[in-house]
Enzyme design. Structure first.
Site, short mmCIF file in Angstrom:
data_model
loop_
_atom_site.label_atom_id
_atom_site.label_comp_id
_atom_site.label_asym_id
_atom_site.label_seq_id
_atom_site.Cartn_x
_atom_site.Cartn_y
_atom_site.Cartn_z
N SER A 1 67.68 40.78 -27.25
CA SER A 1 67.40 39.37 -26.98
C SER A 1 66.29 39.21 -25.94
O SER A 1 65.17 39.65 -26.16
CB SER A 1 68.69 38.67 -26.55
OG SER A 1 68.54 37.28 -26.54
N HIS B 1 66.75 37.87 -32.05
CA HIS B 1 67.45 36.74 -32.65
C HIS B 1 67.00 35.46 -31.96
O HIS B 1 66.16 35.49 -31.06
CB HIS B 1 68.97 36.93 -32.60
CG HIS B 1 69.55 36.97 -31.21
ND1 HIS B 1 70.90 37.05 -30.97
CD2 HIS B 1 68.96 36.93 -29.98
CE1 HIS B 1 71.12 37.06 -29.68
NE2 HIS B 1 69.97 36.99 -29.06
#
Length: 243
Positions: free
Chosen positions: A150, A173
């Site tokens: 992330s 993501h």
């Protein structure tokens, strides 16, 4: 050896950095003296005494900190927070100011190493550090030694040169948010997140990697995990260490 005898001053009397070789020699001497002292201790005490007697304990954390300081290592091994990223920015400022004062050209400067093993955190905090990395005249390499997920992945792909261990993993993501507020404010935040943060993140990833727009749009709605080899293929990193 007394604790004060192990202290190594890395600054001279005028506040400037002392010569690196001199400091390293002093570190080596402390290490050698401790090794000799340990031999005499081992003759006097049992091995269990080294772990149970407080007077025999040696705190070498400062030695490691000195080593990392001279190697220009900055560790991102926790959740990405404002405090962590601001601390990294201050370290970058210090090294860059030192290089500027020493008149070292950008091409000849010793790189700063950001060493990453993090499950992610605040994307906004990450971009505080990323913007500092992008504007630094001193090169900043990233080295992923484990997980770069992330927000940590966004930092990992932003280095001048980007390295990873062969068993490292990456996660791209759209992030996640936990919001507790008035309904109108929640709607405003989600709109800002979708229109600004996600757009900024997409532009960044497409610019700094070989990921195509089609791949990004099809995979990033879900969690997209990549191995080190896949990260190399998609241009998240430039080299696998030992690979």
């Amino acid at each position: 050896m007394k604790t004060e005898d192990m202290a190594i001053n890395i600054f001279d009397e005028n506040g400037g950095l002392r010569d690196k070789e001199t400091v390293l020699k002093e570190m080596a001497k402390v290490y050698d003296d401790l090794a000799e002292e340990q031999k005499s201790i081992e003759n006097e005490f049992s091995s269990s005494d080294l772990f149970t007697t407080p007077e025999l304990q040696v705190d070498i954390s400062k030695t490691f900190e000195t080593h990392d300081f001279y190697c220009r290592n900055i560790y991102i091994t926790e959740e990405i927070t404002d405090e962590l990223c601001l601390g990294a920015c201050k370290a970058i400022d210090f090294y860059e100011d030192t290089d500027n004062k020493d008149g070292i050209s950008a091409e000849e400067r010793k790189p700063i190493n950001i060493i990453i093993h993090s499950c992610g955190g605040s994307i906004l905090a990450a971009y505080t550090l990323i913007d500092k990395m992008k504007t630094s005249s001193t090169p900043i390499n990233t080295i992923t030694i484990g997980e770069a997920a992330s927000a940590a992945c966004l930092i990992a792909i932003s280095g001048t040169k980007r390295f990873a261990n062969k068993h490292s993993s990456f996660l791209i993501h759209q992030g996640q948010a936990s919001i507790s507020n008035e309904a109108g404010k929640v709607v405003d935040w989600l709109k800002y997140y979708d229109d600004t943060i996600l757009k900024q993140m997409k532009e960044h990833i497409l610019e700094d990697t070989k990921i195509s727009k089609a791949d990004y749009d099809s995979k990033v709605r879900e969690d997209w995990y990549l191995t080190a080899n896949e990260a190399l293929k998609y241009g998240l990193i430039d080299e696998i260490i030992g690979g």
